[in-house]
Motif scaffolding. Sequence first.
Motif, mmCIF file in Angstrom:
data_model
loop_
_atom_site.group_PDB
_atom_site.id
_atom_site.type_symbol
_atom_site.label_atom_id
_atom_site.label_comp_id
_atom_site.label_asym_id
_atom_site.label_seq_id
_atom_site.Cartn_x
_atom_site.Cartn_y
_atom_site.Cartn_z
ATOM 1 N N ASP A 250 -6.781 -1.294 -1.934
ATOM 2 C CA ASP A 250 -5.641 -0.235 -1.285
ATOM 3 C C ASP A 250 -5.138 0.454 -3.024
ATOM 4 N N SER A 251 -5.538 -0.046 -4.043
ATOM 5 C CA SER A 251 -4.377 0.623 -5.118
ATOM 6 C C SER A 251 -5.368 1.789 -5.777
ATOM 7 N N ILE A 252 -6.567 1.918 -5.302
ATOM 8 C CA ILE A 252 -7.581 3.232 -5.149
ATOM 9 C C ILE A 252 -7.141 4.672 -4.267
ATOM 10 N N PHE A 253 -7.286 3.546 -2.615
ATOM 11 C CA PHE A 253 -7.529 4.698 -1.137
ATOM 12 C C PHE A 253 -5.725 4.425 -1.037
ATOM 13 N N ARG A 254 -5.011 3.896 -1.515
ATOM 14 C CA ARG A 254 -3.617 3.936 -0.433
ATOM 15 C C ARG A 254 -2.258 3.432 -1.506
ATOM 16 N N LYS A 255 -2.690 4.614 -2.490
ATOM 17 C CA LYS A 255 -2.084 4.236 -3.839
ATOM 18 C C LYS A 255 -0.778 4.923 -3.169
ATOM 19 N N THR A 256 -0.907 6.281 -2.804
ATOM 20 C CA THR A 256 0.011 6.548 -2.689
ATOM 21 C C THR A 256 1.077 6.842 -1.507
ATOM 22 N N VAL A 257 1.259 5.381 -0.430
ATOM 23 C CA VAL A 257 1.418 4.883 0.550
ATOM 24 C C VAL A 257 2.497 3.746 -0.158
ATOM 25 N N ASN A 258 2.224 3.758 -1.159
ATOM 26 C CA ASN A 258 3.326 1.971 -1.807
ATOM 27 C C ASN A 258 4.088 2.691 -2.700
ATOM 28 N N GLN A 259 3.480 4.285 -3.652
ATOM 29 C CA GLN A 259 4.848 5.318 -4.023
ATOM 30 C C GLN A 259 5.273 5.810 -3.146
ATOM 31 N N ARG A 260 4.760 6.533 -2.382
ATOM 32 C CA ARG A 260 5.959 7.093 -0.994
ATOM 33 C C ARG A 260 7.204 5.583 -0.494
ATOM 34 N N TYR A 261 6.879 4.968 -0.643
ATOM 35 C CA TYR A 261 7.341 3.768 0.515
ATOM 36 C C TYR A 261 8.711 3.496 -0.867
ATOM 37 N N GLU A 262 7.912 3.432 -2.520
ATOM 38 C CA GLU A 262 9.112 2.832 -3.157
ATOM 39 C C GLU A 262 10.137 4.403 -3.345
ATOM 40 N N LEU A 263 9.200 5.783 -3.483
ATOM 41 C CA LEU A 263 10.064 7.013 -3.294
ATOM 42 C C LEU A 263 11.647 6.906 -2.700
ATOM 43 N N ILE A 264 11.142 6.878 -1.552
ATOM 44 C CA ILE A 264 12.215 7.005 -0.806
ATOM 45 C C ILE A 264 13.176 5.651 -0.555
ATOM 46 N N MET A 265 12.956 4.149 -0.718
ATOM 47 C CA MET A 265 13.853 3.843 -1.384
ATOM 48 C C MET A 265 14.340 3.258 -1.941
ATOM 49 N N ALA A 266 13.327 4.068 -2.961
ATOM 50 C CA ALA A 266 15.180 4.405 -4.235
ATOM 51 C C ALA A 266 15.795 5.059 -3.726
ATOM 52 N N ALA A 267 15.873 6.610 -3.177
ATOM 53 C CA ALA A 267 16.270 7.577 -2.515
ATOM 54 C C ALA A 267 17.347 7.134 -1.859
ATOM 55 N N LEU A 268 17.201 6.033 -0.740
ATOM 56 C CA LEU A 268 17.686 5.342 -0.284
ATOM 57 C C LEU A 268 18.660 4.370 -0.428
#
Length: 172
Positions: free
Chosen positions: A35-53
């Motif tokens: 997941d850290s290799i292939f799905r890194k952006t999924v977690n980054q996107r989640y964190e960014l949106i939760m921070a914005a909201l």
Amino acid sequence: MKDHVSGIKQYFDATAARFDDIYSVEKPWHQKIIDSIFRKTVNQRYELIMAALADVAGKTVLDVGTGSGRYAVELAAREAIVTGVDFSPEMLALAREAAEKRHVTDRCRWLQGDFLQVSTPEDRFNVSLAIGFFDYIHDPQPILKRMAWLTIKTMYLSFPKRWTVRTGFRKL
């Protein structure tokens, strides 16, 4: 040949639990590495949106393509009133279960069906999300128009890269 919507529904009904595991922190070490290799952006996107909201208390949120409700349930835990829409009853079953575990069922509404055809309980929403949803949509324009009409203030959307290793599988 089946229509596009029923194909998406069938895919996510069959893979709901596996898809939801992408967001889980409770998984074997080897899966965490993958997941850290292939799905890194999924977690980054989640964190960014939760921070914005961060401050959504009392706001209404529409989550189009809510899937297993990871975004919706977290926002409900932050005191938002959330409506999640998804094609897949299996995904929505996971969303309901997650809402129960977090004790936020009173702030979550789940609608099963095509976003362009379902009736939403609110006239308009303060915030709308469609995260990871457009990866599976042929023509986003009608969805974007409806979301824009239903959204009072802010929309958070994600769109797929044009070509990735997974592009072919998503098209299938």
